[in-house]
Write a protein that holds these residues in place. Structure first.
Motif, PDB file in Angstrom:
ATOM      1  N   GLU A  67      10.046  -8.173 -67.318  1.00  0.00           N
ATOM      2  CA  GLU A  67      11.249  -7.369 -67.090  1.00  0.00           C
ATOM      3  C   GLU A  67      10.932  -6.057 -66.377  1.00  0.00           C
ATOM      4  N   THR A 105      13.567  -3.348 -53.531  1.00  0.00           N
ATOM      5  CA  THR A 105      14.517  -4.125 -52.734  1.00  0.00           C
ATOM      6  C   THR A 105      15.696  -3.258 -52.317  1.00  0.00           C
ATOM      7  N   ARG A 143      10.366  -6.913 -62.726  1.00  0.00           N
ATOM      8  CA  ARG A 143      11.662  -7.158 -62.094  1.00  0.00           C
ATOM      9  C   ARG A 143      12.383  -5.849 -61.790  1.00  0.00           C
ATOM     10  N   ARG A 146      17.074   0.263 -67.115  1.00  0.00           N
ATOM     11  CA  ARG A 146      17.391  -1.146 -67.365  1.00  0.00           C
ATOM     12  C   ARG A 146      18.781  -1.343 -67.960  1.00  0.00           C
ATOM     13  N   ARG A 190      10.651  -4.085 -58.825  1.00  0.00           N
ATOM     14  CA  ARG A 190      10.965  -4.812 -57.593  1.00  0.00           C
ATOM     15  C   ARG A 190      12.404  -4.548 -57.150  1.00  0.00           C
ATOM     16  N   ALA A 191      13.319  -4.397 -58.099  1.00  0.00           N
ATOM     17  CA  ALA A 191      14.720  -4.152 -57.749  1.00  0.00           C
ATOM     18  C   ALA A 191      14.879  -2.815 -57.032  1.00  0.00           C
ATOM     19  N   TYR A 194      21.750  -3.984 -63.253  1.00  0.00           N
ATOM     20  CA  TYR A 194      21.377  -2.625 -63.640  1.00  0.00           C
ATOM     21  C   TYR A 194      22.520  -1.657 -63.345  1.00  0.00           C
ATOM     22  N   GLU A 217      23.471  -6.876 -58.507  1.00  0.00           N
ATOM     23  CA  GLU A 217      22.913  -8.233 -58.458  1.00  0.00           C
ATOM     24  C   GLU A 217      21.840  -8.441 -59.525  1.00  0.00           C
ATOM     25  N   ASN A 218      21.178  -7.353 -59.903  1.00  0.00           N
ATOM     26  CA  ASN A 218      20.125  -7.442 -60.916  1.00  0.00           C
ATOM     27  C   ASN A 218      20.590  -7.025 -62.306  1.00  0.00           C
ATOM     28  N   VAL A 231      22.486  -4.066 -54.768  1.00  0.00           N
ATOM     29  CA  VAL A 231      21.237  -4.600 -55.317  1.00  0.00           C
ATOM     30  C   VAL A 231      21.165  -4.354 -56.823  1.00  0.00           C
TER      31      VAL A 231
END
Length: 261
Positions: free
Chosen positions: A124, A134, A127, A212, A130-131, A165, A162-163, A159
């Protein structure tokens, strides 16, 4: 007032940006289990001294901090995400470390941030980091001449959504050049097609950061460090970007490394 920079001035900012990128690369390599945050602070100080640069953070005293800031880098761990005050803390396996670094060389500023995971990364956390990366790349892609500031903000928020957050809009990107913080402000959420038209010569720091599970932040007793209000993990990515006739130019790009953070 927004000051547009000439190609020569942007080249000078790029010189500063390369230095900022190199130091952040070195600090990422040094960040390991058992390494003290103060060791990273002193490494950054040494590099600044050797280069003859000037820290943008030392003695900085904005309204949102309990100034003056007496360090040359912001180091934020886990639920801390922005303005982390370096202190006596040894990094632990799995820590998420966000490093934000800005300097002035010969009167021109560059600002960049990155998050790294120390030791063994949790899925997590990986991720989350990386978010933000991105989102930053998406924001850079939207930084085209003729687009609007809202196009950048909207792509960061997309973005994040999509994740899964949430997005905080109290702190985001900003203009920079001769000083670290200039107009305009660049929120991490906004409406596409709205806001300032992006013109060649505009130089901005784009900096998506996510927690998060919350968009709320609290300030530590040190008066500087900002944390996720619910204690959830956070991450932060930032580059200095110039708008040019040919598209966005990243002035703080670090050398790419396979599978690196």
């Amino acid at each position: 007032m927004i000051e547009l920079k000439s190609p020569t001035e942007i080249d000078r900012m790029h010189t500063t940006g390369r230095f900022v990128a190199d130091v952040l690369t070195e600090l990422g390599d040094l960040a390991d289990v058992g390494v003290n945050l103060l060791d990273l602070e002193h490494h950054a100080r040494d590099k600044i001294s050797q280069r003859g640069a000037k820290s943008c953070y030392w003695d900085y005293a904005p309204s949102f901090g309990e100034g003056p800031f007496r360090n040359v880098i912001c180091l934020s761990v886990n639920d801390a995400v922005l303005h982390g005050l370096p202190h006596d803390y040894a990094l632990r396996d799995g820590d998420v470390l966000s490093m934000d670094f800005a300097v002035d060389i010969d009167g021109w500023v560059a600002d960049s941030a990155r998050s790294v995971i120390v030791g063994t990364p949790a899925t997590e956390d990986l991720r989350l980091v990386r978010a933000t990366e991105t989102a930053l790349e998406s924001a850079i892609a939207a930084a085209q001449p003729g687009n609007r500031l809202g196009d950048i903000s909207a792509t960061i928020a997309t973005v994040a959504a999509e994740n899964g957050y949430p997005v905080n809009t109290e702190f985001g990107g900003h203009g920079l050049g001769r000083t670290m913080h200039e107009a305009p402000n660049v929120a991490n959420d906004g409406r596409a097609g709205r806001g300032l038209v992006l013109r060649p010569g505009l130089t901005i720091a784009l900096e998506p950061w996510f927690a998060r599970t919350t968009d709320r932040i609290i300030t530590d007793p040190d008066g500087w460090t900002l944390r996720a209000a619910d204690g959830s993990r956070t991450a932060h990515s930032e580059h200095t970007v110039s708008i040019t006739e040919d598209g966005p130019r990243v002035l703080t790009r670090r050398p790419e490394r396979p599978n690196s953070l």
